[in-house]
Design a protein around this motif. Sequence first.
Motif, short mmCIF file in Angstrom:
data_model
loop_
_atom_site.label_atom_id
_atom_site.label_comp_id
_atom_site.label_asym_id
_atom_site.label_seq_id
_atom_site.Cartn_x
_atom_site.Cartn_y
_atom_site.Cartn_z
N PRO A 160 40.23 13.10 -20.14
CA PRO A 160 40.22 14.36 -20.90
C PRO A 160 39.59 14.17 -22.27
N LEU A 161 38.86 15.19 -22.72
CA LEU A 161 38.21 15.13 -24.02
C LEU A 161 39.24 15.30 -25.13
N ASN A 162 39.05 14.56 -26.23
CA ASN A 162 39.94 14.74 -27.38
C ASN A 162 39.52 15.95 -28.19
N ALA A 163 40.28 16.26 -29.22
CA ALA A 163 40.02 17.48 -30.00
C ALA A 163 38.65 17.45 -30.66
N GLU A 164 38.24 16.27 -31.16
CA GLU A 164 36.94 16.16 -31.83
C GLU A 164 35.80 16.39 -30.85
N GLU A 165 35.91 15.82 -29.66
CA GLU A 165 34.87 15.99 -28.65
C GLU A 165 34.79 17.43 -28.17
N LEU A 166 35.95 18.07 -28.02
CA LEU A 166 35.96 19.48 -27.63
C LEU A 166 35.29 20.35 -28.68
N SER A 167 35.62 20.09 -29.93
CA SER A 167 35.02 20.87 -31.02
C SER A 167 33.50 20.68 -31.07
N LYS A 168 33.05 19.45 -30.85
CA LYS A 168 31.62 19.16 -30.87
C LYS A 168 30.90 19.86 -29.71
N MET B 169 28.14 22.84 -30.20
CA MET B 169 26.78 22.68 -29.68
C MET B 169 26.37 23.89 -28.84
N ARG B 170 27.29 24.41 -28.06
CA ARG B 170 26.99 25.58 -27.22
C ARG B 170 26.74 26.81 -28.10
N LYS B 171 27.51 26.95 -29.17
CA LYS B 171 27.31 28.07 -30.09
C LYS B 171 25.95 27.99 -30.77
N LEU B 172 25.57 26.77 -31.18
CA LEU B 172 24.29 26.60 -31.85
C LEU B 172 23.12 26.92 -30.91
#
Length: 548
Positions: free
Chosen positions: A176-184, A188-191
């Motif tokens: 599972p992805l951690n909070a930092e990886e999820l935020s990144k 990236m998708r928003k950008l």
Amino acid sequence: MKYKFNLLEMYSGDCLPILTNIIQKTCEFLLRPWQQGFVPSSDQICYHISVIIPTMSMIRATLANLIQARGVEYRDLTCLPVLFELHTVLCSVPLSSMFLEEVHIIQKEVINTLMAYTQPDIQQADSEEALSQSLWTKVVKELLKYIVKAPYTYLSGLLMVSELLPLPLPLQTKEPLNAEELSKAINMRKLWSMHLYAATPQLQEVIQLLSTSTCQPLQHVLRRVCWQLSDLSAHMALVVTRFVLDIVIESFQTMKVTRSEDKGDGETVEEVEERVASPYASKMLNLLAYVLSQPSIKCATLQLTNKSGSAGEEKYVELFPQLLQILNTVCDRVPHIQAQECIVSIIQSMCDVEVAIVMGEAYTIQDQIAQALPCKEYMSQITNSLLDHMGNPDHNYASILPCVRTLVMFTDHNYGFFHLKSLLEQKTTALGRLMVRINTTFSKDSSDCLSTLSTLLEFLRLLVELPQDGPDLTRTYTLTQTELRAVLSWNPSMENHPLLDLEKLLEDSAKEEESLESLLDNMVNLMKMLREPSHDTQDKSAVVEPAL
């Protein structure tokens, strides 16, 4: 550190244009023989690859450090055409080539170099105009323009777009992805969504042009790119969905056919307009059928075609009635039959509860159904058209079978079962006409006929029994024995009924084919239930439309 210093010295010595020129000359040397159909020798390919790999490594490292240092102030795009051309030339290398691994390495270097242009961060205060002039947006626009430059750039350009875009959700990871990886990942998708919005005209041109292609590999990549784009954000899903729906609606202009119908009483001949699908319309419906299997595009389509919703537009609201009109137009032309198969596939995706964004334990079953299914007006029209299509003996089994499977899908939940029961009570001859069709065309060697009969028996069983497996959608409604008899126009004292003929045919065929024994068992169970005295309870609750 010393490598960065060496790269800086090379850049100061104006080596970047020289390296770019080396790649450009190599591409020109490889491109012309490929376009003329000549295959270069292994020695030539080995020589060029040995030059390209180190040169590309230096270009990638130089640009990455240069853009990282200058940030939003960097504006030089002179390397892009050369990088695009290099990727295109290498896409021509056969899969059986002994240099395929090296080719993949170079293509990866090209993608990594293009990714370097996405480094500069956007400031929150940046306006829409500033966004459209950003380095990231300019690279996207240049790539989209390159795609439509010439036919030989179509496939390679789309592959580069697909490689650059983030993977669709959900991401497949070992842990599972951690909070930092999820935020990144989310950022990236928003950008990407923001920068692609500024390139909407170029994106529309690409989708409209390439959707008409008959090249299957190109169509496959185009569909994948549409999926990736729509998965970035709700806004991009609406943008891509509008593009596809506009293409489909435009293709409808090629399918209007007017035929003359004589009333037979000496009156004036009446002209009746029918919709017979053209090859172009069939191809566009095939594209729509694929993209609608993706939850993001399905959700956007439901929003755009919703009559009562604020986002619904008139030209999109009329899409479903037009599709249903094509579905029930009888024609033996191959493109029209293929279009009908695509329309049934579209209906299946639109009415499949499992093709949805709202999923999981956090949402109730009613919430999932409300977000994943069309409104009640469309559900009623769809059910009515499916029954009409099944009951018409002039339609092809290729579209009748998925129609029956779609009705089986409706029995998973009360919402679908309500519309199904309401229409079956009005069209009591629909299933009977289908059984007559199966009876008259029955053959133990016909897979279409046997599959349709098997699915129809399963459908009739599910009308009176609750599903034992499948999605947990808590259906509580069923038909009584008396209601099932009415739907089938069955009377225990009848001596002439399609079910009786089918039962006899299956009994005779099962003696020769053991594989038909399970089908015969299902038929025997159905006939046993119909022949038994009715045991309907008087206090059975009425079937009412569920509130979503």
